[in-house]
Scaffold this motif. Structure first.
Motif, PDB file in Angstrom:
ATOM      1  N   ARG A   1      22.710  -7.480  25.069  1.00 44.14           N
ATOM      2  CA  ARG A   1      23.289  -8.493  23.988  1.00 44.14           C
ATOM      3  C   ARG A   1      22.080  -9.573  23.956  1.00 44.14           C
ATOM      4  O   ARG A   1      21.990 -10.082  22.742  1.00 44.14           O
TER       5      ARG A   1
ATOM      6  N   VAL B   1      30.609   2.099  26.837  1.00 46.78           N
ATOM      7  CA  VAL B   1      30.467   1.143  25.636  1.00 46.78           C
ATOM      8  C   VAL B   1      29.568   1.741  24.510  1.00 46.78           C
ATOM      9  O   VAL B   1      30.051   1.663  23.522  1.00 46.78           O
ATOM     10  N   HIS B   2      28.319   2.147  25.002  1.00 47.68           N
ATOM     11  CA  HIS B   2      27.443   2.736  23.880  1.00 47.68           C
ATOM     12  C   HIS B   2      27.249   4.041  23.584  1.00 47.68           C
ATOM     13  O   HIS B   2      26.583   4.561  22.500  1.00 47.68           O
TER      14      HIS B   2
ATOM     15  N   HIS C   1      23.280  -6.388  35.092  1.00 52.70           N
ATOM     16  CA  HIS C   1      24.104  -5.893  33.952  1.00 52.70           C
ATOM     17  C   HIS C   1      23.466  -5.418  32.750  1.00 52.70           C
ATOM     18  O   HIS C   1      23.137  -6.472  31.879  1.00 52.70           O
ATOM     19  N   SER C   2      23.362  -4.127  32.356  1.00 54.96           N
ATOM     20  CA  SER C   2      22.610  -3.677  31.474  1.00 54.96           C
ATOM     21  C   SER C   2      23.123  -4.141  30.013  1.00 54.96           C
ATOM     22  O   SER C   2      22.386  -4.604  29.216  1.00 54.96           O
ATOM     23  N   ASP C   3      24.428  -4.347  29.981  1.00 57.29           N
ATOM     24  CA  ASP C   3      25.092  -4.865  28.603  1.00 57.29           C
ATOM     25  C   ASP C   3      24.562  -6.162  28.315  1.00 57.29           C
ATOM     26  O   ASP C   3      24.494  -6.603  27.216  1.00 57.29           O
ATOM     27  N   THR C   4      24.532  -7.138  29.523  1.00 57.32           N
ATOM     28  CA  THR C   4      24.070  -8.369  29.178  1.00 57.32           C
ATOM     29  C   THR C   4      22.818  -8.459  28.764  1.00 57.32           C
ATOM     30  O   THR C   4      22.306  -9.320  27.820  1.00 57.32           O
TER      31      THR C   4
ATOM     32  N   GLN D   1      15.246  -0.294  27.333  1.00 54.19           N
ATOM     33  CA  GLN D   1      16.540  -0.028  27.028  1.00 54.19           C
ATOM     34  C   GLN D   1      16.273   1.770  26.886  1.00 54.19           C
ATOM     35  O   GLN D   1      15.326   2.140  26.317  1.00 54.19           O
TER      36      GLN D   1
ATOM     37  N   VAL E   1      27.920   0.587  30.980  1.00 54.85           N
ATOM     38  CA  VAL E   1      27.123   0.502  29.647  1.00 54.85           C
ATOM     39  C   VAL E   1      27.311   2.312  28.898  1.00 54.85           C
ATOM     40  O   VAL E   1      26.978   1.977  27.693  1.00 54.85           O
TER      41      VAL E   1
END
Length: 320
Positions: A232, A104-105, A226-229, A243, A101
């Motif tokens: 999204r 990506v961010h 999964h934080s990205d899930t 978040q 995470v």
């Protein structure tokens, strides 16, 4: 016997034409210089210098040995210069480890600008989520930890972050905006699956009321490890999720997400840049840390929030 020092002493005696002059050049006493040469000759089992009261000359063995010594010391000096250059020069490979995470961010959005400033630095990013980060295997490890984290590593706090409740404008238009914590039970909640955490409850903190805490019962619509899930799904209008602010600052700034139930937060944690050692930190690692701190706090300010100081971190931040 320090063989390398003895070799340097021998070479300097020959170059300066005497023990006293060589001792001054190497900043040592004539007695120490004499002992180094004597120890070297004893180690080799051969006389290297002919000494008289008026003259100092090389023996045949000394002439042969000196030629080899000059090559060896030159190679050593070049190796040391190369190592120092790797530490001092803003160039070369910078090995970074972080979680998905954050990669990506936080890291990926900074690469283009960092490369524009430091085009000779190549970033080698390893992304995974081990239970114990392999800090000693990388130049820099970017990790997040809670307020009780006591890092037994050399770590510099990058920023203190808070967990915010966020939702997309589309979701809020269709489901309404919660006005108080109890309203969450009527909303679709998106939860991160973690061992030991009650999935049907959110612990909220109010910083404006002395960190008053409340436990709110919720009805999870989605749980994931999964934080990205979850992010999204939040962006797509599925529901409300918690978040870290530094991860969603861009989305808050451009309006893709909106904060709900301010000033309530779901917790605090610190983003750290960890190093394998405080000594001999490559310049490229230092500038990346400074760049990361600069850009992360700049984006936070653009998102309309003043970040708290990270100076109270329990991790050691005495990076020389």
């Amino acid at each position: 016997m320090d063989r390398l020092l003895s070799m340097r002493a021998f070479q300097q005696v020959v170059d300066d034409g005497g023990f006293a002059a060589a001792a001054r050049t190497l900043d040592m006493s004539p007695a120490v210089m004499t002992r180094l040469i004597t120890d070297l000759e004893q180690h080799l089992g051969s006389r290297l210098l002919q000494r008289t009261t008026r003259k100092l000359s090389l023996t045949e063995a000394g002439q042969s040995y000196l030629q080899r010594v000059r090559h060896i010391l030159n190679d050593v000096d070049q190796a040391e210069a190369s190592a120092r250059q790797q530490t001092d020069e803003l160039a070369g490979l910078l090995r970074i480890h972080t979680q998905p995470v954050m990669a990506v961010h936080i890291i990926a959005p900074l690469v283009a600008e960092f490369r524009r400033r430091y085009p000779k630095v190549v970033l080698d990013l390893t992304v995974d989520s081990p239970l114990v980060p392999p800090i000693e295997d990388f130049d820099l490890t970017i990790l997040g930890a809670g307020p009780l984290y006591d890092a037994n590593v050399v770590a510099r706090p990058v920023i203190v972050s808070e967990g915010l409740l966020c939702a997309s404008p589309r979701y809020l238009r269709s489901a309404g905006t919660p006005q108080q914590p109890e309203d969450l039970k009527n909303h679709a909640s998106l939860r991160l699956s973690q061992p030991g955490i009650r999935q049907r409850e959110w612990q909220l903190i109010n910083p404006e009321e002395g960190d008053r805490k409340v436990a709110v019962e919720i009805k999870p619509a989605l749980m994931a490890n999964h934080s990205d899930t979850l992010l999204r799904a939040t962006l797509d209008g599925t529901g409300i999720s918690a978040q870290p602010l530094d991860l969603v600052a861009n989305y808050l700034r451009d309006g893709q997400l909106r904060r709900v139930l301010a000033p309530w937060i779901t917790g605090r944690f610190t983003l750290y840049a960890a190093l394998p050692s405080r000594k001999y930190v490559p310049a490229r690692a230092r500038v990346f840390m400074e760049f990361l701190i600069e850009q992360t706090r700049l984006k936070a300010a653009e998102a309309g929030r003043t970040w708290p100081s990270a100076g109270k971190s329990s991790a050691r931040s005495d990076i020389a």
